[in-house]
Motif scaffolding. Structure first.
Motif, PDB file in Angstrom:
ATOM      1  N   ARG A  67       4.120 -55.974  -6.264  1.00  0.00           N
ATOM      2  CA  ARG A  67       2.743 -55.934  -5.758  1.00  0.00           C
ATOM      3  C   ARG A  67       1.940 -57.134  -6.256  1.00  0.00           C
ATOM      4  O   ARG A  67       1.111 -57.679  -5.526  1.00  0.00           O
ATOM      5  CB  ARG A  67       2.066 -54.630  -6.180  1.00  0.00           C
ATOM      6  CG  ARG A  67       2.603 -53.406  -5.463  1.00  0.00           C
ATOM      7  CD  ARG A  67       1.949 -52.129  -5.967  1.00  0.00           C
ATOM      8  NE  ARG A  67       0.511 -52.140  -5.740  1.00  0.00           N
ATOM      9  CZ  ARG A  67      -0.080 -51.829  -4.591  1.00  0.00           C
ATOM     10  NH1 ARG A  67       0.660 -51.478  -3.549  1.00  0.00           N
ATOM     11  NH2 ARG A  67      -1.393 -51.854  -4.472  1.00  0.00           N
ATOM     12  N   SER A  68       2.190 -57.567  -7.463  1.00  0.00           N
ATOM     13  CA  SER A  68       1.488 -58.739  -7.978  1.00  0.00           C
ATOM     14  C   SER A  68       1.955 -60.010  -7.279  1.00  0.00           C
ATOM     15  O   SER A  68       1.155 -60.892  -6.973  1.00  0.00           O
ATOM     16  CB  SER A  68       1.688 -58.863  -9.490  1.00  0.00           C
ATOM     17  OG  SER A  68       1.061 -57.799 -10.172  1.00  0.00           O
ATOM     18  N   VAL A  69       3.256 -60.115  -7.029  1.00  0.00           N
ATOM     19  CA  VAL A  69       3.780 -61.277  -6.306  1.00  0.00           C
ATOM     20  C   VAL A  69       3.161 -61.353  -4.920  1.00  0.00           C
ATOM     21  O   VAL A  69       2.832 -62.443  -4.427  1.00  0.00           O
ATOM     22  CB  VAL A  69       5.315 -61.211  -6.222  1.00  0.00           C
ATOM     23  CG1 VAL A  69       5.863 -62.264  -5.260  1.00  0.00           C
ATOM     24  CG2 VAL A  69       5.933 -61.386  -7.599  1.00  0.00           C
ATOM     25  N   MET A  70       2.966 -60.210  -4.280  1.00  0.00           N
ATOM     26  CA  MET A  70       2.404 -60.170  -2.937  1.00  0.00           C
ATOM     27  C   MET A  70       0.882 -60.240  -2.922  1.00  0.00           C
ATOM     28  O   MET A  70       0.270 -60.149  -1.862  1.00  0.00           O
ATOM     29  CB  MET A  70       2.856 -58.885  -2.232  1.00  0.00           C
ATOM     30  CG  MET A  70       4.332 -58.853  -1.891  1.00  0.00           C
ATOM     31  SD  MET A  70       4.847 -60.210  -0.811  1.00  0.00           S
ATOM     32  CE  MET A  70       3.791 -59.956   0.606  1.00  0.00           C
ATOM     33  N   ALA A  71       0.274 -60.401  -4.111  1.00  0.00           N
ATOM     34  CA  ALA A  71      -1.198 -60.449  -4.229  1.00  0.00           C
ATOM     35  C   ALA A  71      -1.839 -59.175  -3.701  1.00  0.00           C
ATOM     36  O   ALA A  71      -2.974 -59.189  -3.213  1.00  0.00           O
ATOM     37  CB  ALA A  71      -1.766 -61.680  -3.513  1.00  0.00           C
ATOM     38  N   LEU A  72      -1.130 -58.048  -3.812  1.00  0.00           N
ATOM     39  CA  LEU A  72      -1.703 -56.751  -3.479  1.00  0.00           C
ATOM     40  C   LEU A  72      -2.371 -56.122  -4.690  1.00  0.00           C
ATOM     41  O   LEU A  72      -3.158 -55.189  -4.548  1.00  0.00           O
ATOM     42  CB  LEU A  72      -0.605 -55.816  -2.966  1.00  0.00           C
ATOM     43  CG  LEU A  72       0.111 -56.269  -1.689  1.00  0.00           C
ATOM     44  CD1 LEU A  72       1.262 -55.322  -1.363  1.00  0.00           C
ATOM     45  CD2 LEU A  72      -0.878 -56.351  -0.528  1.00  0.00           C
ATOM     46  N   ARG A  73      -2.041 -56.640  -5.871  1.00  0.00           N
ATOM     47  CA  ARG A  73      -2.650 -56.169  -7.114  1.00  0.00           C
ATOM     48  C   ARG A  73      -2.753 -57.369  -8.047  1.00  0.00           C
ATOM     49  O   ARG A  73      -1.747 -57.972  -8.396  1.00  0.00           O
ATOM     50  CB  ARG A  73      -1.780 -55.084  -7.743  1.00  0.00           C
ATOM     51  CG  ARG A  73      -2.492 -54.119  -8.681  1.00  0.00           C
ATOM     52  CD  ARG A  73      -2.793 -54.690 -10.031  1.00  0.00           C
ATOM     53  NE  ARG A  73      -3.378 -53.711 -10.927  1.00  0.00           N
ATOM     54  CZ  ARG A  73      -3.964 -54.021 -12.078  1.00  0.00           C
ATOM     55  NH1 ARG A  73      -4.036 -55.308 -12.467  1.00  0.00           N
ATOM     56  NH2 ARG A  73      -4.464 -53.086 -12.849  1.00  0.00           N
ATOM     57  N   ARG A  74      -3.962 -57.740  -8.414  1.00  0.00           N
ATOM     58  CA  ARG A  74      -4.143 -58.905  -9.277  1.00  0.00           C
ATOM     59  C   ARG A  74      -3.733 -58.554 -10.704  1.00  0.00           C
ATOM     60  O   ARG A  74      -4.109 -57.502 -11.230  1.00  0.00           O
ATOM     61  CB  ARG A  74      -5.590 -59.402  -9.244  1.00  0.00           C
ATOM     62  CG  ARG A  74      -5.995 -59.861  -7.855  1.00  0.00           C
ATOM     63  CD  ARG A  74      -7.184 -60.789  -7.843  1.00  0.00           C
ATOM     64  NE  ARG A  74      -7.436 -61.232  -6.483  1.00  0.00           N
ATOM     65  CZ  ARG A  74      -6.827 -62.240  -5.899  1.00  0.00           C
ATOM     66  NH1 ARG A  74      -5.924 -62.928  -6.572  1.00  0.00           N
ATOM     67  NH2 ARG A  74      -7.095 -62.574  -4.658  1.00  0.00           N
ATOM     68  N   PRO A  75      -2.961 -59.427 -11.342  1.00  0.00           N
ATOM     69  CA  PRO A  75      -2.498 -59.129 -12.701  1.00  0.00           C
ATOM     70  C   PRO A  75      -3.631 -59.217 -13.714  1.00  0.00           C
ATOM     71  O   PRO A  75      -4.639 -59.897 -13.472  1.00  0.00           O
ATOM     72  CB  PRO A  75      -1.442 -60.201 -12.948  1.00  0.00           C
ATOM     73  CG  PRO A  75      -1.844 -61.340 -12.073  1.00  0.00           C
ATOM     74  CD  PRO A  75      -2.442 -60.710 -10.849  1.00  0.00           C
ATOM     75  N   ASP A  76      -3.443 -58.569 -14.830  1.00  0.00           N
ATOM     76  CA  ASP A  76      -4.411 -58.669 -15.923  1.00  0.00           C
ATOM     77  C   ASP A  76      -4.253 -59.977 -16.685  1.00  0.00           C
ATOM     78  O   ASP A  76      -5.194 -60.453 -17.324  1.00  0.00           O
ATOM     79  CB  ASP A  76      -4.243 -57.485 -16.877  1.00  0.00           C
ATOM     80  CG  ASP A  76      -4.598 -56.173 -16.205  1.00  0.00           C
ATOM     81  OD1 ASP A  76      -5.782 -55.796 -16.245  1.00  0.00           O
ATOM     82  OD2 ASP A  76      -3.704 -55.540 -15.630  1.00  0.00           O
ATOM     83  N   ALA A  77      -3.050 -60.550 -16.614  1.00  0.00           N
ATOM     84  CA  ALA A  77      -2.793 -61.846 -17.241  1.00  0.00           C
ATOM     85  C   ALA A  77      -1.593 -62.458 -16.554  1.00  0.00           C
ATOM     86  O   ALA A  77      -0.786 -61.769 -15.926  1.00  0.00           O
ATOM     87  CB  ALA A  77      -2.536 -61.695 -18.741  1.00  0.00           C
ATOM     88  N   GLY A  78      -1.462 -63.787 -16.682  1.00  0.00           N
ATOM     89  CA  GLY A  78      -0.329 -64.487 -16.105  1.00  0.00           C
ATOM     90  C   GLY A  78      -0.618 -65.018 -14.716  1.00  0.00           C
ATOM     91  O   GLY A  78      -1.705 -64.824 -14.153  1.00  0.00           O
ATOM     92  N   ARG A  79       0.396 -65.707 -14.160  1.00  0.00           N
ATOM     93  CA  ARG A  79       0.248 -66.334 -12.852  1.00  0.00           C
ATOM     94  C   ARG A  79       1.478 -66.072 -11.986  1.00  0.00           C
ATOM     95  O   ARG A  79       2.573 -65.855 -12.489  1.00  0.00           O
ATOM     96  CB  ARG A  79       0.078 -67.848 -12.985  1.00  0.00           C
ATOM     97  CG  ARG A  79      -1.102 -68.301 -13.809  1.00  0.00           C
ATOM     98  CD  ARG A  79      -1.365 -69.803 -13.594  1.00  0.00           C
ATOM     99  NE  ARG A  79      -0.197 -70.621 -13.901  1.00  0.00           N
ATOM    100  CZ  ARG A  79      -0.079 -71.912 -13.552  1.00  0.00           C
ATOM    101  NH1 ARG A  79      -1.042 -72.506 -12.860  1.00  0.00           N
ATOM    102  NH2 ARG A  79       1.006 -72.603 -13.881  1.00  0.00           N
TER     103      ARG A  79
END
Length: 318
Positions: free
Chosen positions: A54-66
């Motif tokens: 989900r983070s890779v797909m930008a469906l959920r923004r991470p709390d840290a990292g890129r």
């Protein structure tokens, strides 16, 4: 050097539970996928695999990292810029039927992405070509709706939709777990064909090690939000260095009924709300020492890396 199709850098994802409590779904995960490479991300349910997806797909923004797709930091994008970037990364979901709009025909489902990305018309030739590429005759299937298709045909449509925009990266989240064995094998063959035809990189989320062994070039094993071992799939699954990887392999049923020689997993995974100190696997590990409870191991190594204070000795092929 060629820019990776996907670069995950120190990704951390937490879900708030209230009262200053969090579920620590992903903690400091880093991973790369080269152009045209298929990398498997495996682990037990709840280990954080889908949160990575989900983070890779930008469906959920991470709390840290890129998360970088082709060198572009998608975690920094918003609005129209993110919408334009999405043609470079597409997703294939676990349940093929529910991922398709039941009220639209196959042709309408496929052209929706082209319209959003403002691809110039006409679209018919592009749609027909991609349907043939996934093994569906346009004359037979383009005007059908999802309810008129089998599960395997729905997943073929979902894959066609994903590759139609010629993305750099496909994220496949358990794409064959809802299919029977024969259809699953056909879809895996299709993913290989798609990789070869379009040169797309694939991050393949799975819990089935047999599927990963047959499809992926490299594998990353995840436990309770962290990657504990990574490397070439044949090397890691033939000669695992981390006790958790060995336990996962030993848990796979064998047709001959033989009992694996390794250590079975002890107990249940700890809560990700209050993860164990040190190595998160140490409460279940037969090789744990006081150091394992006190110190978090670092993922170390070049081609094959392991995060363990007491890695298992490689077993010689023989």
């Amino acid at each position: 050097m060629t820019e990776p199709a996907l670069r995950i850098e120190h990704l951390t994802v937490r879900y708030p539970l209230g009262g200053r409590r969090f579920a620590h779904a992903v903690t400091d995960v880093s991973l790369t996928v080269a152009p045209g490479e298929i990398v498997g991300l495996v682990g037990e349910s709840g280990c954080g695999k889908s949160s990575v997806a989900r983070s890779v797909m930008a469906l959920r923004r991470p709390d840290a990292g890129r998360v970088l797709i082709g060198g572009v930091d998608v975690t920094a994008l918003r609005g129209a810029a993110l919408r334009r970037a999405r043609r470079d990364f597409q997703m294939v979901f676990q349940d093929p039927r529910s991922s398709l709009n039941p009220h639209r025909t196959v042709r309408q489902i496929l052209t929706e992405g082209l319209a959003i990305q403002r691809v110039p018309r006409p679209w018919d030739d592009q749609v027909d070509d991609v349907l043939r590429a996934v093994g569906l005759d346009p004359a037979t299937y383009a005007d059908r709706r999802p309810r008129q298709l089998s599960g395997g045909q729905c997943q073929r449509v979902a894959i066609a939709r994903a590759v139609l925009l010629r993305p750099r990266l496909l994220v496949c989240d358990e794409p064959v777990s809802a299919l029977d064995t024969t259809v699953s094998a056909q879809v895996l063959d299709l993913l290989r064909d798609v990789r070869d035809r379009y040169g797309v990189a694939i991050l393949f989320i799975a819990h089935d090690l047999a599927v990963v062994r047959g499809l992926c070039d490299r594998v990353a094993v995840m436990y309770l939000g962290r990657i504990c071992e990574t490397g070439a799939v044949d090397e890691v699954l033939a000669r695992p260095r981390h006790p958790y990887t060995r336990a996962l392999l030993d848990a796979v049923p064998r047709l001959d009924g033989a009992v694996p020689a390794g250590e079975a997993l002890r107990g249940d995974p700890a809560s990700n709300v209050d993860p164990p100190s040190g190595c998160r696997f140490h409460p279940r590990c037969a090789y744990a020492s006081p150091r394992c409870a006190a110190e978090e191991p670092v993922l170390a190594g070049k081609d094959e890396a392991v995060a363990c204070h007491h890695p298992l000795a490689p077993v010689k092929a023989g």
